[in-house]
Motif scaffolding. Structure first.
Motif, PDB file in Angstrom:
ATOM      1  N   ILE A  80      40.217-144.855  48.863  1.00 11.04           N
ATOM      2  CA  ILE A  80      40.065-145.424  50.206  1.00 11.04           C
ATOM      3  C   ILE A  80      39.777-146.923  50.123  1.00 11.04           C
ATOM      4  CG2 ILE A  80      38.667-145.430  52.305  1.00 11.04           C
ATOM      5  CD1 ILE A  80      38.242-142.461  51.938  1.00 11.04           C
ATOM      6  N   GLU A  81      38.928-147.313  49.194  1.00  9.33           N
ATOM      7  CA  GLU A  81      38.605-148.737  49.043  1.00  9.33           C
ATOM      8  C   GLU A  81      39.865-149.533  48.699  1.00  9.33           C
ATOM      9  OE1 GLU A  81      35.430-151.611  46.676  1.00  9.33           O
ATOM     10  OE2 GLU A  81      36.043-149.708  45.764  1.00  9.33           O
ATOM     11  N   LYS A  82      40.676-148.984  47.813  1.00  5.99           N
ATOM     12  CA  LYS A  82      41.912-149.670  47.435  1.00  5.99           C
ATOM     13  C   LYS A  82      42.890-149.734  48.610  1.00  5.99           C
ATOM     14  CE  LYS A  82      41.713-148.401  42.526  1.00  5.99           C
ATOM     15  NZ  LYS A  82      42.407-147.685  41.423  1.00  5.99           N
ATOM     16  N   ILE A  83      43.025-148.620  49.313  1.00 10.46           N
ATOM     17  CA  ILE A  83      43.945-148.557  50.452  1.00 10.46           C
ATOM     18  C   ILE A  83      43.559-149.574  51.516  1.00 10.46           C
ATOM     19  CG2 ILE A  83      44.581-147.114  52.436  1.00 10.46           C
ATOM     20  CD1 ILE A  83      44.589-144.721  50.424  1.00 10.46           C
ATOM     21  N   CYS A  84      42.278-149.664  51.813  1.00 11.09           N
ATOM     22  CA  CYS A  84      41.818-150.607  52.846  1.00 11.09           C
ATOM     23  C   CYS A  84      42.020-152.050  52.404  1.00 11.09           C
ATOM     24  CB  CYS A  84      40.353-150.342  53.183  1.00 11.09           C
ATOM     25  SG  CYS A  84      40.108-148.786  54.079  1.00 11.09           S
ATOM     26  N   SER A  85      41.885-152.314  51.119  1.00 12.68           N
ATOM     27  CA  SER A  85      42.148-153.660  50.606  1.00 12.68           C
ATOM     28  C   SER A  85      43.623-154.013  50.762  1.00 12.68           C
ATOM     29  CB  SER A  85      41.742-153.762  49.133  1.00 12.68           C
ATOM     30  OG  SER A  85      40.347-153.626  48.972  1.00 12.68           O
ATOM     31  N   VAL A  86      44.495-153.051  50.465  1.00 15.28           N
ATOM     32  CA  VAL A  86      45.943-153.273  50.624  1.00 15.28           C
ATOM     33  C   VAL A  86      46.269-153.574  52.085  1.00 15.28           C
ATOM     34  CG1 VAL A  86      48.228-152.204  50.512  1.00 15.28           C
ATOM     35  CG2 VAL A  86      46.590-151.841  48.650  1.00 15.28           C
ATOM     36  N   LEU A  87      45.739-152.765  52.992  1.00 16.91           N
ATOM     37  CA  LEU A  87      46.038-152.930  54.415  1.00 16.91           C
ATOM     38  C   LEU A  87      45.497-154.254  54.951  1.00 16.91           C
ATOM     39  CD1 LEU A  87      45.377-149.283  55.571  1.00 16.91           C
ATOM     40  CD2 LEU A  87      47.584-150.461  55.616  1.00 16.91           C
ATOM     41  N   GLU A  88      44.335-154.635  54.493  1.00 23.81           N
ATOM     42  CA  GLU A  88      43.748-155.914  54.917  1.00 23.81           C
ATOM     43  C   GLU A  88      44.656-157.075  54.498  1.00 23.81           C
ATOM     44  OE1 GLU A  88      39.324-157.938  54.771  1.00 23.81           O
ATOM     45  OE2 GLU A  88      40.005-156.801  53.019  1.00 23.81           O
ATOM     46  N   CYS A  89      45.160-157.022  53.279  1.00 23.81           N
ATOM     47  CA  CYS A  89      46.060-158.065  52.787  1.00 23.81           C
ATOM     48  C   CYS A  89      47.418-158.028  53.484  1.00 23.81           C
ATOM     49  CB  CYS A  89      46.273-157.906  51.283  1.00 23.81           C
ATOM     50  SG  CYS A  89      44.813-158.256  50.289  1.00 23.81           S
ATOM     51  N   ALA A  90      47.921-156.825  53.715  1.00 18.13           N
ATOM     52  CA  ALA A  90      49.233-156.681  54.359  1.00 18.13           C
ATOM     53  C   ALA A  90      49.213-157.277  55.757  1.00 18.13           C
ATOM     54  CB  ALA A  90      49.629-155.210  54.414  1.00 18.13           C
ATOM     55  N   GLY A  91      48.104-157.102  56.469  1.00 17.06           N
ATOM     56  CA  GLY A  91      47.992-157.701  57.794  1.00 17.06           C
ATOM     57  C   GLY A  91      48.063-159.209  57.737  1.00 17.06           C
ATOM     58  N   LEU A  92      47.499-159.795  56.703  1.00 22.01           N
ATOM     59  CA  LEU A  92      47.511-161.251  56.568  1.00 22.01           C
ATOM     60  C   LEU A  92      48.911-161.805  56.340  1.00 22.01           C
ATOM     61  CD1 LEU A  92      44.380-161.906  54.301  1.00 22.01           C
ATOM     62  CD2 LEU A  92      44.537-162.112  56.780  1.00 22.01           C
ATOM     63  N   VAL A  93      49.755-161.071  55.603  1.00 26.03           N
ATOM     64  CA  VAL A  93      51.056-161.635  55.205  1.00 26.03           C
ATOM     65  C   VAL A  93      52.246-161.029  55.931  1.00 26.03           C
ATOM     66  CG1 VAL A  93      50.223-162.256  52.910  1.00 26.03           C
ATOM     67  CG2 VAL A  93      51.303-160.018  53.249  1.00 26.03           C
ATOM     68  N   HIS A  94      52.034-160.099  56.860  1.00 26.85           N
ATOM     69  CA  HIS A  94      53.176-159.395  57.441  1.00 26.85           C
ATOM     70  C   HIS A  94      54.118-160.324  58.215  1.00 26.85           C
ATOM     71  CE1 HIS A  94      50.934-159.589  61.224  1.00 26.85           C
ATOM     72  NE2 HIS A  94      52.002-159.132  61.841  1.00 26.85           N
ATOM     73  N   ASP A  95      53.617-161.452  58.718  1.00 23.81           N
ATOM     74  CA  ASP A  95      54.446-162.399  59.472  1.00 23.81           C
ATOM     75  C   ASP A  95      54.691-163.701  58.715  1.00 23.81           C
ATOM     76  OD1 ASP A  95      55.049-160.952  61.719  1.00 23.81           O
ATOM     77  OD2 ASP A  95      53.520-161.855  63.001  1.00 23.81           O
ATOM     78  N   ILE A  96      54.360-163.732  57.438  1.00 24.16           N
ATOM     79  CA  ILE A  96      54.382-164.986  56.695  1.00 24.16           C
ATOM     80  C   ILE A  96      55.793-165.549  56.511  1.00 24.16           C
ATOM     81  CG2 ILE A  96      54.604-164.130  54.295  1.00 24.16           C
ATOM     82  CD1 ILE A  96      52.120-166.012  53.699  1.00 24.16           C
ATOM     83  N   GLY A  97      56.804-164.701  56.689  1.00 23.23           N
ATOM     84  CA  GLY A  97      58.185-165.163  56.539  1.00 23.23           C
ATOM     85  C   GLY A  97      58.840-165.564  57.848  1.00 23.23           C
ATOM     86  N   ASN A  98      58.130-165.438  58.953  1.00 23.77           N
ATOM     87  CA  ASN A  98      58.746-165.726  60.241  1.00 23.77           C
ATOM     88  C   ASN A  98      58.956-167.225  60.449  1.00 23.77           C
ATOM     89  OD1 ASN A  98      57.815-162.921  60.570  1.00 23.77           O
ATOM     90  ND2 ASN A  98      58.435-163.216  62.684  1.00 23.77           N
ATOM     91  N   PRO A  99      60.060-167.586  61.094  1.00 19.09           N
ATOM     92  CA  PRO A  99      60.378-168.996  61.321  1.00 19.09           C
ATOM     93  C   PRO A  99      59.536-169.577  62.456  1.00 19.09           C
ATOM     94  CG  PRO A  99      62.025-167.622  62.368  1.00 19.09           C
ATOM     95  CD  PRO A  99      61.112-166.698  61.618  1.00 19.09           C
ATOM     96  N   PRO A 100      59.660-170.887  62.732  1.00 15.04           N
ATOM     97  CA  PRO A 100      58.908-171.499  63.831  1.00 15.04           C
ATOM     98  C   PRO A 100      59.318-170.935  65.198  1.00 15.04           C
ATOM     99  CG  PRO A 100      59.962-173.169  62.437  1.00 15.04           C
ATOM    100  CD  PRO A 100      60.489-171.849  62.012  1.00 15.04           C
ATOM    101  N   PHE A 101      58.468-171.152  66.175  1.00 14.31           N
ATOM    102  CA  PHE A 101      58.728-170.867  67.584  1.00 14.31           C
ATOM    103  C   PHE A 101      58.839-169.369  67.912  1.00 14.31           C
ATOM    104  CE2 PHE A 101      61.043-174.983  66.697  1.00 14.31           C
ATOM    105  CZ  PHE A 101      59.958-175.778  67.036  1.00 14.31           C
ATOM    106  N   GLY A 102      57.982-168.566  67.301  1.00 18.24           N
ATOM    107  CA  GLY A 102      57.887-167.165  67.666  1.00 18.24           C
ATOM    108  C   GLY A 102      59.134-166.346  67.366  1.00 18.24           C
ATOM    109  N   HIS A 103      59.234-165.192  68.032  1.00 18.86           N
ATOM    110  CA  HIS A 103      60.376-164.304  67.793  1.00 18.86           C
ATOM    111  C   HIS A 103      61.683-164.941  68.253  1.00 18.86           C
ATOM    112  CE1 HIS A 103      58.162-160.899  66.303  1.00 18.86           C
ATOM    113  NE2 HIS A 103      57.328-160.956  67.320  1.00 18.86           N
TER     114      HIS A 103
END
Length: 473
Positions: free
Chosen positions: A98-121
């Motif tokens: 559980i500790e590992k899973i929560c660490s993964v999810l916490e990090c995934a939330g941080l980077v899930h949009d990191i590849g998106n271009p400027p000016f939103g969707h």
């Protein structure tokens, strides 16, 4: 699938050289520190979530949205997996997992949009549209570009996707030590792959959410296969991707409403009226009860704000209500995962978590309200038109310069200068990937170089570069 392989700690470059005895963090906690210390993550503070070119200090940026998703994803992980372990729904799961899973999810939330271009969707939509309009007219050495590229290469451009760009940035473009990007764990990388299909595998009518968009580019096929083969999530979603998706949905659907009220796109009476007129969408008594309770809570919070003499009772009520709704939807998403756990672990579950819960209608109505009152408003259209002018100019200039870059054909003096503006990191990544490749594949990689550069821009930088190159003071 099983958690022994799903929680794969492998990295592209290999395991960390830090001694376990001197560093108590698990591998996924180390990912967290790599992310928050990166320039790519910091750039999210100047990328819009909904309102392009908006300079207000209240509405969400990609950074604040990502922090919210990270928090929701971690909370969902705790809710879901504590329940699974407590009720022994999976004998392989342990409290340490559980500790590992929560660490993964916490990090995934941080980077899930990191590849998106400027000016939103809107940025994603414009890039797709630009390539569909322009590639059929482009030529190199008397040959049509459209005839030189494979179907998958063309579809990568025609179906450009921020999710696929995130995988690319994290594994290749973020240069710090070598060409392995941030060198994050495979479990984290697999979690952000919401759509485990190439651009040629998109099927919006399959009935399976995983086929809705593409999850990786032709250029990144090798790393995609290496990741999924090591985690065991082959040709299906990693189970944690469902949780990340739910956290993202909850964050933006509630935040869009709060931001819309703050900016005056919708009033509290309008919001209440929209909620009340959609009760007939509820499929059963349980769903209707949850939905009706939510609508009643908004009225209750408004009455409380009036009673206490709060200066902005509407905004206070909506902000309190948003927190309440987030709690409701988090519980609903957790139920959606635990109730469908076997199908998720078998790789056969085809839907979003909220869609199979009592929160389905509530989440859907929130999305519809935001679309009708915000995304279709004249104010947003004006902002998007301005952003479109910037995209049109930059993509025209960059693509034509990139076509002849690193070829036997000489570009104009202006085109040569334009390529010198491109980040050294992206040029290095291109040259590394292009070594030994055919001319057709190099052409494709040069076009990817354009999207890499544009996606790396913040809203402010894209606007500044457009003004500088246009000679606008």
């Amino acid at each position: 699938m099983n958690w022994k392989t799903l929680l794969c700690e492998k990295r592209r470059r290999g395991f960390s050289t830090t001694s376990v005895s001197t560093d108590p963090r698990n591998e996924f906690q180390r990912d967290y520190h790599r992310i928050i210390g990166s320039a790519s993550f910091r750039r999210l503070q100047d990328k819009t979530q909904v309102f392009p070119l908006d300079r207000g200090d209240f509405v969400r940026t990609r950074l604040t949205h990502s922090l919210e998703v990270s928090s929701f994803a971690k909370s969902l992980g705790q809710m879901i997996f504590r329940s699974l372990v407590r009720y022994k729904k999976d004998e392989e799961l342990s409290w340490q997992d559980i500790e590992k899973i929560c660490s993964v999810l916490e990090c995934a939330g941080l980077v899930h949009d990191i590849g998106n271009p400027p000016f939103g969707h809107f940025g994603e939509d414009y890039i797709r549209d630009w390539f569909r309009r322009n590639i059929p007219q482009l030529e190199l050495g008397g040959k049509r570009i459209e005839d030189m590229l494979s179907d998958q290469m063309l579809n990568d451009l025609y179906n450009f996707e921020g999710n696929a760009q995130a995988l690319r940035l994290l594994t290749k473009l973020h240069f710090l030590v070598d060409e392995n990007g941030m060198n994050l764990t495979y479990t984290l990388l697999n979690t952000i792959i919401k759509y485990p299909v190439p651009s040629t595998g998109i099927n919006k009518h399959s009935g399976n959410i995983k086929d809705k968009k593409m999850g990786y580019y032709y250029a990144d096929t090798e790393i995609y296969k290496d990741i999924t083969e090591n985690t065991g999530a082959v040709d299906c979603r990693h189970p944690l991707a469902f949780i990340l998706e739910a956290a993202d949905d909850i964050a933006y659907k509630t935040a869009d409403i709060e931001d819309a009220v703050k900016k005056g796109f919708i009033t509290l009476p309008q919001l209440l009226a929209e909620l009340k007129k959609n009760t007939d969408k509820c499929a059963d008594k349980g769903e209707l009860e949850e939905y009706s309770k939510a609508a009643a809570k908004l009225e209750e919070y408004y009455a409380n704000a009036l009673e206490k003499g709060i200066s902005s009772p509407e905004q206070n009520a909506v902000q309190r209500w948003i927190i309440y709704v987030q709690g409701v939807l988090l519980r609903c998403a957790a139920f959606g995962f635990t109730d469908n756990y076997d199908a998720i672990m078998a790789g056969t579950f085809p839907r979003e978590l909220l869609a199979v819960s009592r929160g389905n209608v509530l989440a859907g109505v929130l999305g519809e309200i935001a679309y009708n009152y915000v995304f279709r408003s004249k104010e947003i259209y004006k902002l998007e038109i301005a952003a479109g002018e910037i995209y049109e100019f930059l993509l025209n200039k960059l693509t034509r310069a990139a076509l002849v870059y690193d070829t036997e054909y000489s570009g104009s003096a202006i085109e040569q200068r334009i390529m010198r503006l491109v980040s050294e990191n992206y040029i290095r990544a291109y040259k590394f990937a292009a070594e030994g490749k055919s001319e057709e594949e190099k052409l494709y990689l040069r076009l990817m170089l354009v999207t890499d550069y544009v996606c790396g821009m913040t809203d402010g930088y894209a606007q500044k570069l457009y003004r500088e190159l246009s000679g606008i003071e």
